[in-house]
Structure formats: C-alpha cells, structure tokens
Design a protein around this motif. Structure first.
Motif, PDB file in Angstrom:
ATOM      1  N   TYR A  46      12.663  -6.553 -17.396  1.00 23.72           N
ATOM      2  CA  TYR A  46      13.517  -5.586 -17.024  1.00 23.72           C
ATOM      3  C   TYR A  46      14.942  -5.264 -17.865  1.00 23.72           C
ATOM      4  O   TYR A  46      15.327  -4.238 -18.453  1.00 23.72           O
ATOM      5  N   PRO A  47      15.562  -6.481 -17.896  1.00 25.16           N
ATOM      6  CA  PRO A  47      16.811  -6.509 -18.629  1.00 25.16           C
ATOM      7  C   PRO A  47      17.149  -6.091 -19.942  1.00 25.16           C
ATOM      8  O   PRO A  47      17.893  -5.422 -20.185  1.00 25.16           O
ATOM      9  N   PHE A  48      15.851  -6.151 -20.567  1.00 28.54           N
ATOM     10  CA  PHE A  48      15.654  -5.978 -22.089  1.00 28.54           C
ATOM     11  C   PHE A  48      15.089  -4.589 -22.150  1.00 28.54           C
ATOM     12  O   PHE A  48      15.519  -4.127 -23.303  1.00 28.54           O
ATOM     13  N   ALA A  49      14.313  -4.053 -21.700  1.00 29.77           N
ATOM     14  CA  ALA A  49      13.969  -2.802 -21.620  1.00 29.77           C
ATOM     15  C   ALA A  49      13.745  -2.186 -20.041  1.00 29.77           C
ATOM     16  O   ALA A  49      12.752  -2.217 -19.399  1.00 29.77           O
ATOM     17  N   ARG A  50      14.930  -1.201 -19.918  1.00 32.25           N
ATOM     18  CA  ARG A  50      14.817  -0.508 -18.686  1.00 32.25           C
ATOM     19  C   ARG A  50      13.821   0.332 -18.287  1.00 32.25           C
ATOM     20  O   ARG A  50      13.185   0.657 -17.138  1.00 32.25           O
ATOM     21  N   ASP A  51      13.112   0.843 -19.271  1.00 36.93           N
ATOM     22  CA  ASP A  51      12.041   1.835 -19.156  1.00 36.93           C
ATOM     23  C   ASP A  51      10.943   1.318 -18.669  1.00 36.93           C
ATOM     24  O   ASP A  51       9.702   1.911 -18.137  1.00 36.93           O
ATOM     25  N   VAL A  52      10.605   0.005 -18.492  1.00 32.78           N
ATOM     26  CA  VAL A  52       9.473  -0.979 -17.815  1.00 32.78           C
ATOM     27  C   VAL A  52       9.536  -0.183 -16.500  1.00 32.78           C
ATOM     28  O   VAL A  52       8.304  -0.132 -16.175  1.00 32.78           O
ATOM     29  N   ASP A  53      10.573  -0.111 -15.809  1.00 31.20           N
ATOM     30  CA  ASP A  53      10.394   0.811 -14.605  1.00 31.20           C
ATOM     31  C   ASP A  53       9.711   1.960 -14.388  1.00 31.20           C
ATOM     32  O   ASP A  53       8.966   2.294 -13.697  1.00 31.20           O
ATOM     33  N   HIS A  54       9.966   3.057 -15.379  1.00 30.54           N
ATOM     34  CA  HIS A  54       9.239   4.122 -15.165  1.00 30.54           C
ATOM     35  C   HIS A  54       7.857   3.801 -15.672  1.00 30.54           C
ATOM     36  O   HIS A  54       6.724   4.510 -14.961  1.00 30.54           O
ATOM     37  N   VAL A  55       7.413   3.018 -16.581  1.00 35.04           N
ATOM     38  CA  VAL A  55       5.971   2.912 -16.984  1.00 35.04           C
ATOM     39  C   VAL A  55       5.299   2.132 -15.773  1.00 35.04           C
ATOM     40  O   VAL A  55       4.279   2.576 -15.367  1.00 35.04           O
ATOM     41  N   TYR A  56       6.012   1.266 -15.064  1.00 33.86           N
ATOM     42  CA  TYR A  56       5.513   0.630 -13.935  1.00 33.86           C
ATOM     43  C   TYR A  56       5.228   1.546 -12.694  1.00 33.86           C
ATOM     44  O   TYR A  56       4.268   1.464 -12.030  1.00 33.86           O
ATOM     45  N   GLN A  57       6.173   2.529 -12.583  1.00 37.55           N
ATOM     46  CA  GLN A  57       5.944   3.497 -11.449  1.00 37.55           C
ATOM     47  C   GLN A  57       4.817   4.386 -11.792  1.00 37.55           C
ATOM     48  O   GLN A  57       3.911   4.558 -10.881  1.00 37.55           O
ATOM     49  N   VAL A  58       4.378   4.598 -12.935  1.00 32.05           N
ATOM     50  CA  VAL A  58       3.164   5.296 -13.464  1.00 32.05           C
ATOM     51  C   VAL A  58       2.092   4.414 -13.050  1.00 32.05           C
ATOM     52  O   VAL A  58       1.162   5.005 -12.527  1.00 32.05           O
ATOM     53  N   PHE A  59       2.050   3.169 -13.435  1.00 39.47           N
ATOM     54  CA  PHE A  59       1.019   2.291 -13.290  1.00 39.47           C
ATOM     55  C   PHE A  59       0.803   2.106 -11.806  1.00 39.47           C
ATOM     56  O   PHE A  59      -0.400   2.203 -11.271  1.00 39.47           O
ATOM     57  N   LEU A  60       1.690   1.991 -10.825  1.00 41.24           N
ATOM     58  CA  LEU A  60       1.538   2.122  -9.511  1.00 41.24           C
ATOM     59  C   LEU A  60       0.857   3.331  -9.081  1.00 41.24           C
ATOM     60  O   LEU A  60       0.041   2.841  -8.108  1.00 41.24           O
ATOM     61  N   ARG A  61       1.151   4.431  -9.441  1.00 40.85           N
ATOM     62  CA  ARG A  61       0.348   5.556  -9.116  1.00 40.85           C
ATOM     63  C   ARG A  61      -0.915   5.423  -9.517  1.00 40.85           C
ATOM     64  O   ARG A  61      -1.919   5.767  -8.473  1.00 40.85           O
ATOM     65  N   ILE A  62      -1.290   4.989 -10.614  1.00 36.96           N
ATOM     66  CA  ILE A  62      -2.566   4.860 -11.101  1.00 36.96           C
ATOM     67  C   ILE A  62      -3.489   3.950 -10.389  1.00 36.96           C
ATOM     68  O   ILE A  62      -4.466   4.080  -9.767  1.00 36.96           O
ATOM     69  N   LEU A  63      -2.747   2.841  -9.827  1.00 37.89           N
ATOM     70  CA  LEU A  63      -3.190   1.582  -9.146  1.00 37.89           C
ATOM     71  C   LEU A  63      -3.736   2.200  -7.724  1.00 37.89           C
ATOM     72  O   LEU A  63      -4.758   1.762  -7.078  1.00 37.89           O
ATOM     73  N   PHE A  64      -2.882   3.089  -7.345  1.00 39.45           N
ATOM     74  CA  PHE A  64      -3.148   3.581  -5.847  1.00 39.45           C
ATOM     75  C   PHE A  64      -4.629   4.236  -5.854  1.00 39.45           C
ATOM     76  O   PHE A  64      -5.532   4.345  -4.874  1.00 39.45           O
ATOM     77  N   PHE A  65      -4.939   5.080  -7.046  1.00 41.55           N
ATOM     78  CA  PHE A  65      -6.088   5.646  -6.905  1.00 41.55           C
ATOM     79  C   PHE A  65      -7.481   4.784  -7.383  1.00 41.55           C
ATOM     80  O   PHE A  65      -8.455   5.121  -7.070  1.00 41.55           O
ATOM     81  N   ALA A  66      -6.859   3.763  -8.152  1.00 43.60           N
ATOM     82  CA  ALA A  66      -8.025   2.956  -8.665  1.00 43.60           C
ATOM     83  C   ALA A  66      -8.380   1.786  -7.889  1.00 43.60           C
ATOM     84  O   ALA A  66      -9.216   0.791  -8.236  1.00 43.60           O
ATOM     85  N   THR A  67      -7.564   1.868  -6.607  1.00 40.24           N
ATOM     86  CA  THR A  67      -8.022   0.668  -5.650  1.00 40.24           C
ATOM     87  C   THR A  67      -8.642   1.458  -4.606  1.00 40.24           C
ATOM     88  O   THR A  67      -7.949   2.424  -4.226  1.00 40.24           O
TER      89      THR A  67
END
Lengths: 254, 249
Positions: A159-180
């Motif tokens: 995260y300290p090196f690439a802040r957009d990890v946060d945005h990408v991760y939030q999308v991933f979490l949304r996908i995870l909700f439906f994929a689980t």
C-alpha cells in the motif's frame, strides 16, 4: 526476534487502535454487529424462498458466513491502510512496524469473537441442537486469523508504494462476496470452473469449518486442516518476509 | 586519560535520496516487476557521504540551517529510513523524539499517548503507571490528561513529548528539536535534564538551533550543511565556525 517488550507494545497498540476506531463507544460496537445483521435480514428476505430452500437453518447458515466474511473484509481493509492511518508512528517511531498491522487485525477481531458467540446464541434460540462440535468454533477463529494475518501483511506492505491497491482490493472484496457461498450452497453453481474456484477459496474453507461444527455436528478432516494450515503458514512466512524487506521504505512513502 | 569508550553509533559513507513526483500505481509496479525498467521520478539527495562515529555516553549537538539534513540524519541513524548508500550501525535500542510531538498520535488522549509511547520506548505498563503523574506534572499538563493531543498547542505538545522522552531507558536517545518549542521556564527544566545526563551511559544525539544549549551540554558538535558533514568534533570549534558562517552571510 520478539521479546516481552514487543508483546507489551502490541497490547498497547491494540488498545490504541481499538480506541481510535470508534472511540470504543457502546454504539460503535453495536454498529459493528448490526451491519452483518442488517445484511442478514436483506439476504434472508430475498433468498430464503429459492436459493436458501433446502438449506437447514438458513438464517444461521447465512449469519455464520456473513460474520466470517465481514471480519475478513473489515480486518484486511483496515490493515491495508494501517501504516498510513497511524502514520505518526510509521514515520516517526522506532519499532517493528508489523506490530501496527497485527494490532489493527487484533483490534478488529475482538468483535469477530463476540459476534461468533452471539451467533451461537442465535443458533440456540432458533432451535439448532447444541452439540459438542460447537467447541470447534475457537479452532475456526484461529484458522481465520491465520488467513487474515498473512493477507493483511502482504497488502499493507504494498500500500505505501501503490495507493490504488485499496481500490483494486475493494473490487476484489465485492467479487469475493459473491464468489464465496455465503448466501447459497456451493452445489448451486454446478460443476464447472466456479465450483473449482469455490474449492480453492480459503475463506469458504474456514466458513465451512464453522458451519459444519454448528449445524451438522462435524469437524474438518485432519488432512484438509493440516494442508490448509501448512499452506497458509508458508504464505504467512512469505508475507512477513516481503513486509520486512520493504519496512525501511515505509517511513518516507506513507 | 580514561580508556576510550566503545563506539555506539557509526555511519559509514551514508547517503540518502528521496524520490518526489511520479506517484506509483499498482499497474506501474506490476509492469516494472514483469518487464523491468527504472522508476521515472526525480530524486533529491538529502545526505551525502556522511561518516560519523559516536562513543557511548556522548551528547552530540547537531546544528545547521533548515534543510541541512539534521532530521534525515537522525532518522537514518535510528533506522526509520534506509540509507540509499553506505551503512549504519547502532548498538542498543533507539528512542526517537521529535519536538512537535509527531510520533505521538493526535486523536488519542495524553493518557493513551503516554501508555503507547512508553511501550514504544520499552517501558512496561507498571513502569508507565509509576511515572505517569510525574510526566504530566513536569510538563504542566495534568489537567489535560484526557484531552486529545491534537487539541494542545504546539508548545504544550513539545513539553509533553520531552517529558516522556526523559524516561526513555533505551541506550540511544535521538532528540529532534525536542526542547526548542517551549518557553523560558521549560528550557530551564530541559537544561536540568541534560545536566543530569552528562557523563551518563546514554548516548544522546540532539538536533538543535540553540547554540547556547550545544555549548553548555554537548560533548561533541556536528555541523550539517546541504546534507554534508561540514564540521565535527570539539564543541567550541565547530560552533565558532558555524556562527562565523552565519554572520558572514
């Protein structure tokens, strides 16, 4: 590598992060439980008729899945930003910085443990027969922690090196909700790629430990549990290695 | 002459670059990881080839104009920054205190900050409890114990930070402008602290703009200019040279 001073510091950090989160108010805690409960209500309302049909004690089935998912999502998201959200310490103090991430995870896991206890109570009230296998719940909590800790360490060190990890991760979490399989049975997706993905989903594995213990009176097979723990312990080692490699660069980048 | 004391802090050809501009994204990180290539960002050299050996128990005053590299040097020696080139070796634990109370958490109360920073300095809860009242009294902030740190004035925060720093038992204490924030009364109290620490076992590096302080309490002085070590050693010699350079400007 770690001594008593670090344990003491970890405890103080947990207390601090807990206080920083929602000033440890009673309502703050109620909200953290109300969130999955509201989700539960909506999902139950929409899915109990078709998707949930044939799942015994669907409400409890849902609740357990939601509590695991909510904890995973909240703890890893907060840990991802931990080095920045408490940057006064990341950038201006001398101590092993993984303690910041670990304390963030721990402070968010207090609710997780309490939520699981409440889930057991709800199970009891809704007519689920109490069994000896309920004693396996602490095990599923520990296994979940293992998973959450390595994911948190890996994410927070990028995260300290690439802040957009946060945005990408939030999308991933949304996908995870439906994929689980949180509100549906894994059989619902058929036998294709989706089913394989579910079989490889570590979060689903942990959720099934809790569900099997509470609803079916079964424990995980020792082989699968040992394999899961071994793989995740390896990943924990790798994540910690990455974190320690990047640690001296955190102060100037957060 | 007594035996020479062991070296507790050593810097060997230490240089430190900072990147600025060209913010990173996950996409760029991945592309570089896969295809290689260099970071396209400008760098600024904050420290250049600094060599330093500090013996245990020394109180070193670091002087220099703003932007001379004093804070960068302290943070690099403390291990908060990784040197771009060169090596740093420090014997024992380091506590780093910055005067304006950074390193303390603004949204936590003084009480919580005290327990937290005490733990960072290696103090147990029981030890923090022991010194709790004294720290607040010394800083004259007893009535603000439950106020969030951010509601305090800069001077008050400085007093609080220094009051905690006095109790740090780590072998090395790095103070960054930690005692210039307060008023005359506060400075008197700080001076008493340094009086007690002279000839003690703790190695202290103090970045300061107060030449009086350096003259009175430091056993060595370091003058930093544009990221380089301009002069090092005898306090009076270094400070005379430094003041002469200021006056000639």
């Amino acid at each position: 590598m770690y001594d008593e001073r670090h344990l003491n510091l970890l405890r103080e950090l947990i207390v601090s992060e807990y206080k920083l989160k929602d000033q440890s108010t009673f309502l703050g805690f109620v909200w953290s439980f109300l969130h999955p409960l509201l989700l539960l209500l909506i999902l139950f309302l929409f899915f109990s008729f078709q998707v949930g049909a044939g799942i015994e004690h669907y409400a409890v089935y849902l609740l357990i899945g939601l509590i695991h998912y909510t904890h995973f999502s909240n703890a890893t998201s907060a840990a991802l930003r931990a080095l920045r959200s408490i940057r006064e310490l990341t950038a201006e103090a001398v101590f092993p910085k993984e303690l910041i991430v670990l304390s963030m995870v721990a402070s968010l896991s207090i609710e997780f443990v309490i939520s699981m206890a409440i889930a057991l109570l709800i199970a009891l009230l809704t007519g689920v027969e109490p069994r000896l296998s309920w004693l396996l719940i602490p095990l599923s909590i520990l296994v979940q922690m293992l998973l959450v800790v390595w994911v948190s360490l890996a994410l927070s060190s990028i995260y300290p090196f690439a802040r957009d990890v946060d945005h990408v991760y939030q999308v991933f979490l949304r996908i995870l909700f439906f994929a689980t399989p949180i509100f549906y049975k894994p059989e619902l997706v058929g036998e294709g790629v989706a089913r394989t993905l579910i079989a490889l989903n570590p979060l689903y594995y942990v959720i099934s430990i809790s569900r099997d213990a509470v609803l079916r009176g079964e424990g995980p097979s020792l082989g699968s549990l040992a394999a899961f723990c071994a793989i995740n312990a390896l990943l924990l080692g790798a994540a910690l290695f990455l974190f320690k490699r990047l640690e001296p660069e955190f102060a100037e980048n957060v | 002459m007594s035996e020479p004391r062991p070296i507790s802090i050593a810097a060997q050809d230490v240089s430190k670059d900072f990147r600025y501009g060209g913010s990173e994204t996950l996409f760029r990180l991945l592309r570089r990881a896969v295809f290689g290539g260099k970071i396209r960002a400008r760098t600024f050299r904050a420290l250049t080839d600094v060599n330093l050996e500090v013996a245990r128990g020394e109180i070193v005053g670091i002087v220099g104009n703003n932007g001379a590299g004093k804070t960068t040097l302290l943070k690099t020696l403390a291990g908060i920054y990784r040197p771009t080139e060169g090596r740093v070796r420090v014997e024992g634990a380091v506590s780093y205190f910055a005067g304006l109370g950074v390193g303390l958490v603004g949204d936590l109360s003084l009480r919580d900050n005290l327990f937290l920073y005490g733990a960072i300095c290696g103090m147990r809860r029981s030890k923090v409890r022991e010194v709790f009242d004294e720290v607040l009294e010394w800083a004259e902030l007893t009535e603000f114990v439950d106020a969030p740190l951010r509601t305090l004035s800069t001077g008050m925060r400085g007093r609080f930070a220094f009051s905690v720093a006095r109790h740090a038992e780590s072998e090395n204490l790095f103070l960054d402008e930690a005692f210039t924030a307060g008023d005359a009364r506060f400075k008197d109290k700080c001076n008493q602290f340094f009086e007690q620490r002279r000839n003690g076992p703790q190695t202290i590096l103090a970045a300061t703009h107060s030449l009086d302080f350096a003259r009175h309490y430091c056993t060595k002085a370091l003058w930093m200019e544009y990221g380089k070590k301009r002069a090092w050693g005898d306090v009076d010699a270094v400070l005379d040279e430094y003041s002469a350079s200021i006056e000639s400007r």
